[in-house]
Design a protein around this motif. Structure first.
Motif, PDB file in Angstrom:
ATOM      1  N   UNK A   1       7.747   4.082  -2.210  1.00  0.00           N
ATOM      2  CA  UNK A   1       7.092   3.289  -1.162  1.00  0.00           C
ATOM      3  C   UNK A   1       6.032   2.892  -2.262  1.00  0.00           C
ATOM      4  N   UNK A   2       5.478   3.500  -3.277  1.00  0.00           N
ATOM      5  CA  UNK A   2       4.032   2.800  -3.837  1.00  0.00           C
ATOM      6  C   UNK A   2       4.549   1.755  -4.575  1.00  0.00           C
ATOM      7  N   UNK A   3       5.356   2.436  -5.917  1.00  0.00           N
ATOM      8  CA  UNK A   3       6.769   1.755  -6.265  1.00  0.00           C
ATOM      9  C   UNK A   3       6.850   0.327  -5.771  1.00  0.00           C
ATOM     10  N   UNK A   4       7.690   0.511  -4.769  1.00  0.00           N
ATOM     11  CA  UNK A   4       8.052  -0.626  -4.081  1.00  0.00           C
ATOM     12  C   UNK A   4       7.349  -1.704  -3.662  1.00  0.00           C
TER      13      UNK A   4
ATOM     14  N   UNK B   1       7.317  12.032  -3.127  1.00  0.00           N
ATOM     15  CA  UNK B   1       8.186  11.634  -3.483  1.00  0.00           C
ATOM     16  C   UNK B   1       8.408   9.948  -3.042  1.00  0.00           C
ATOM     17  N   UNK B   2       9.119  10.415  -1.903  1.00  0.00           N
ATOM     18  CA  UNK B   2       9.032   9.331  -0.966  1.00  0.00           C
ATOM     19  C   UNK B   2       8.012   8.568  -1.573  1.00  0.00           C
ATOM     20  N   UNK B   3       6.534   9.136  -0.946  1.00  0.00           N
ATOM     21  CA  UNK B   3       5.070   8.006  -0.599  1.00  0.00           C
ATOM     22  C   UNK B   3       5.224   7.503  -2.762  1.00  0.00           C
TER      23      UNK B   3
ATOM     24  N   UNK C   1      12.440   5.746   4.118  1.00  0.00           N
ATOM     25  CA  UNK C   1      11.664   4.489   3.927  1.00  0.00           C
ATOM     26  C   UNK C   1      10.860   4.005   4.949  1.00  0.00           C
ATOM     27  N   UNK C   2      11.926   4.010   6.175  1.00  0.00           N
ATOM     28  CA  UNK C   2      11.375   3.215   7.082  1.00  0.00           C
ATOM     29  C   UNK C   2      10.502   4.200   8.292  1.00  0.00           C
TER      30      UNK C   2
END
Length: 242
Positions: free
Chosen positions: A130-133, A125-127, A110-111
């Protein structure tokens, strides 16, 4: 004459109870030592007083005697149960350790760190995460800003009401002061007019007619030309005016 039989019950007197405890404790520790020496026995003695103070004696060491006691008291079934419990604890520790490492790895991802081993699907999935966060953070930010704006509006309305009240109060006090000042001015003007009328009357009465004989000495104004005589005998200044 022999000593009578002592009744076995709790001694109510606190001082007598403490004295009896000290004597019997020392005697018991002495007997345990004598038993270990005379009979070559492994003796361990543990005593706790009513105040929680510990007194112990171990001929071969207290820890060694306790370990030996545990080995003798445990049956094979108990040993198997202890092994199974120990194994389950090891498994739980391993599971928690793996989960901890997985969380650390996810945090690094995430960092933006250690992204090399990730596949395209994992990066997608990571993207999404991050968009949801980011969306959740923006919504929370907007909510906080709206709450702060509403609070500022409420304070503004409150200050407006206070300002209006002060303005009305100031106007009411100003009208009273203006009326007082106007009345003072009117009285001052009336006194001044009376004094002026009296002064003019006094001046009129003081004036008296005067009689002037002869002529006034004429002084020519600045820039005026001096008249010359027609006969050419010389210049002279007119000394009187008809």
């Amino acid at each position: 004459m022999g000593r009578g039989r002592v009744e076995l019950k709790r001694i109510e007197n606190k001082i007598n109870r403490q004295v009896t405890f000290s004597k019997r404790r020392n005697g018991l520790l002495k007997k345990a030592y004598e038993l270990s020496v005379l009979c070559d026995a492994e003796v361990a003695l543990i005593i706790f007083s009513s105040r929680g103070k510990l007194y112990e004696f171990g001929s071969a060491g207290m820890n060694r005697t306790l370990e030996r006691y545990q080995r003798c008291c445990y049956t094979p079934q108990d040993a198997n149960a202890a092994d199974r419990e120990t194994q389950s604890w090891y498994q739980e520790v391993s599971r928690l350790k793996s989960k901890y490492e997985s969380l650390q790895r996810a945090q690094r991802h995430l960092l933006g760190e250690d992204l090399g081993p990730l596949s395209v699907k994992e990066l997608q999935n990571l993207e999404k995460q991050l968009e949801g966060a980011l969306s959740a953070a923006r919504q929370r930010k907007t909510q906080i800003m709206m709450e702060e704006m509403e609070e500022l509006r409420r304070k503004e309305r409150h200050l407006g009401d206070i300002n209006k009240q002060l303005k009305n109060k100031l106007e009411a006090e100003g009208q009273g002061s203006f009326r007082a000042i106007q009345a003072s001015w009117d009285s001052t003007a009336l006194v001044g007019n009376t004094f002026s009328a009296q002064s003019s009357q006094s001046n009129t009465m003081d004036c008296e007619p005067t009689l002037q004989i002869g002529y006034h000495h004429y002084v020519p104004p600045e820039g005026a030309t001096i008249a010359r005589s027609v006969a050419g005998e010389g210049n002279f200044i007119q000394g009187w005016v008809l």
